[in-house]
Design an enzyme around this catalytic site. Sequence first.
Site, PDB file in Angstrom:
ATOM      1  N   HIS A   1     -12.053  10.585   0.165  1.00  0.00           N
ATOM      2  CA  HIS A   1     -11.214   9.509   0.502  1.00  0.00           C
ATOM      3  C   HIS A   1     -10.306   9.826   1.681  1.00  0.00           C
ATOM      4  O   HIS A   1     -10.153   9.350   2.682  1.00  0.00           O
ATOM      5  CB  HIS A   1     -10.751   8.878  -0.618  1.00  0.00           C
TER       6      HIS A   1
ATOM      7  N   HIS B   1     -13.093   1.553   2.711  1.00  0.00           N
ATOM      8  CA  HIS B   1     -12.951   1.236   1.262  1.00  0.00           C
ATOM      9  C   HIS B   1     -14.100   0.531   0.766  1.00  0.00           C
ATOM     10  O   HIS B   1     -14.219   0.527  -0.303  1.00  0.00           O
ATOM     11  CB  HIS B   1     -11.579   0.740   1.147  1.00  0.00           C
TER      12      HIS B   1
ATOM     13  N   GLU C   1     -10.633  10.144  -5.016  1.00  0.00           N
ATOM     14  CA  GLU C   1      -9.267  10.266  -4.233  1.00  0.00           C
ATOM     15  C   GLU C   1      -8.738  11.670  -3.948  1.00  0.00           C
ATOM     16  O   GLU C   1      -8.248  12.071  -3.174  1.00  0.00           O
ATOM     17  CB  GLU C   1      -8.309   9.498  -5.152  1.00  0.00           C
TER      18      GLU C   1
ATOM     19  N   HIS D   1       0.797  -1.155  -0.043  1.00  0.00           N
ATOM     20  CA  HIS D   1      -0.069  -0.011   0.078  1.00  0.00           C
ATOM     21  C   HIS D   1       0.765   1.265  -0.039  1.00  0.00           C
ATOM     22  O   HIS D   1       0.619   2.331  -0.722  1.00  0.00           O
ATOM     23  CB  HIS D   1      -0.870  -0.030   1.234  1.00  0.00           C
TER      24      HIS D   1
ATOM     25  N   HIS E   1      -9.901   9.178   5.974  1.00  0.00           N
ATOM     26  CA  HIS E   1      -8.700   8.534   6.523  1.00  0.00           C
ATOM     27  C   HIS E   1      -8.311   9.510   7.659  1.00  0.00           C
ATOM     28  O   HIS E   1      -8.015   8.832   8.782  1.00  0.00           O
ATOM     29  CB  HIS E   1      -7.653   8.450   5.529  1.00  0.00           C
TER      30      HIS E   1
END
Length: 630
Positions: free
Chosen positions: A324, A364, A309, A173, A328
């Site tokens: 996104h 996700h 994103e 990742h 986070h």
Amino acid sequence: MSSASERQKRVLPLFQYVSISTKDKFGLRVQRDPRLAGLGVLGRGVLFSCFHADHLKEATHLYEVLINAATFEEFLDLCHQCRDYVNEGLYAYAVSVAILHRKDCRGVNLPPVQEIFPDKFVPVETLFKAYKEVQLHPEDEDIVINIEKTGNVMDPEYNLAYYREDIGINAHHWHWHLVYPATWRPEVIGRIKDRKGELFFYMHQQMCARYDCERLSNHMPQMIPFHNFHDGLEGYSAHLTSNINGLPYSSRNSGRQLADLPDCSVQDLERWRERILDAIDVGVVVDPNGGETPLDNVHGINILGNIIESNYDSVNVPYYGSLHNWGHVLFAAAHDPDGRFKLNPGVMDDTATALRDPIFYRWHRFIDDLFQEYKRSLPPYSVEDLSFRGVTAKSIAVKSSAPNTIKTFFKDDYLDVSHAFYFPRSGAVKVHYKHLDHEQFTYKLVVENSGTKTRHAKVRIYMGPKFDHLGNEKTIRNIRRVMIELDSFHVELRPGENTIERRSIDSSVTLRKQKTLKELLKGEGAGQRADEYCSCGWPDHLLIPKGDTTGLPFHLFAILTDYFEDTVNDHGRTNECIDAVSYCGAKDQLFPDKRAMGFPFDREIKAFNYDEWKQPNMVHTEVTIKHEEN
């Protein structure tokens, strides 16, 4: 110009002891290069994050300067100049991006991120043991410390800790976000990132599919997507402590809710979600000037990926926001949203640690639900879309120690932490851990070409669970989101019957074992696999789900399509970094497949059963994944 091996040796010291000042080694520059002006805003000791716009802005400045340095010597000098005042994580990120994209660094391998920052991968209890053990052994003796577990069976998610906390997938990742920086500017660098938004969608969708297959392997239900921004969250503690500031990655107690931050509120996330859903509903996105771009069958998924994103290619960041990334950040800050306690964020803030947290996968799956709304707006694939006339796939099988059975097991491995922490000794300090692995196997396909000429075919192989956690058989309609891609490759089909064999180790999804920093310092690996190795790719040891001890049935599926219709003309132009193209693309080239990523399972399937949907160029069989306890 020096060889790749020589350049490799000169680059590697840039990454050793990154969290420790190196002033005595490299010396301070009285005058810094003017191109580095404005760096150092993000202070040292702060955890760098690819999800923070201000962090990325400074990192982008640095990696663009480093990539555009005229010579290799100039590049190295700039790295040495900024090392001691630029934030530690930002420095490692920017230098890594630059090495991956400088032409004179082709053949130079990045050291494993888990050796640069082992504190992002190894529980603090284990590292503390290592600190104590070095005092008790001769300085030339290697020390091995067993890794500590981070929970117990009181938490059901503990059953999946082996997967979420796997060093290989967390490193993957991190590396994916190096190959596809959100702030990549083609007009500055001179190279595009083809279908970056779609790759963002597909790589993370596959992460979710794999996680659900792993849950089913442990007789757990598929995850419940995150869906309500005001629900209480499950708790999680990573047992990680950052070496750059000595503070732990913060834990999240059960029941904690998302809270507003100074720069982003929970309502912002809700508003951005609704705007994205509205765009999908009407089939167009709007730019800041009111211009409309249709979400068509070909480019729509890439446009949406860029928006969700919130990367540089997003058509309208002020309106569609940064769903996104800020998601986070809010998860990572839920314990201390206003910063009054000056704590580190949680692991969701960092691409190298986020996969450890169960909420990563639920978040996700929520993100993927948005993409699936768009996919549902597209017509199902027609018979013509799915067919390959004159080609019949007759059978597929797995050759391994037992027919159509793949064995999995836990394997011993070691992580050298000596290059990150300064131990005054010549012997190595290593952490011993176990990771899931599987036996190597071979696919065997039998395909009939009824024509009189050789045909070229693209083979795509997928795997998906046969049953849900209650033992109910999954239908073709509801299996598609848990189908995991295993391979994609080109074959020639001579007239008549063809037998095709393909080794699992050659998968287009996975990356082979990475060289350790010690091996790289010896010159191993440099230049030898420059045509395939860019650090990005799913770890080979996790290609196959765990299965269970009695044997868990999975569908193994293959489809053959016309290679010349599917392939992109410039694929292989540089032959650079094409080992794991399914998730990582071909670096700085067009994505090598015209089809939608995940084809044919990316769109809704209206058929009720497999036989109703199946075409002659498709074939499937049942394979058993059997886990062997140590």
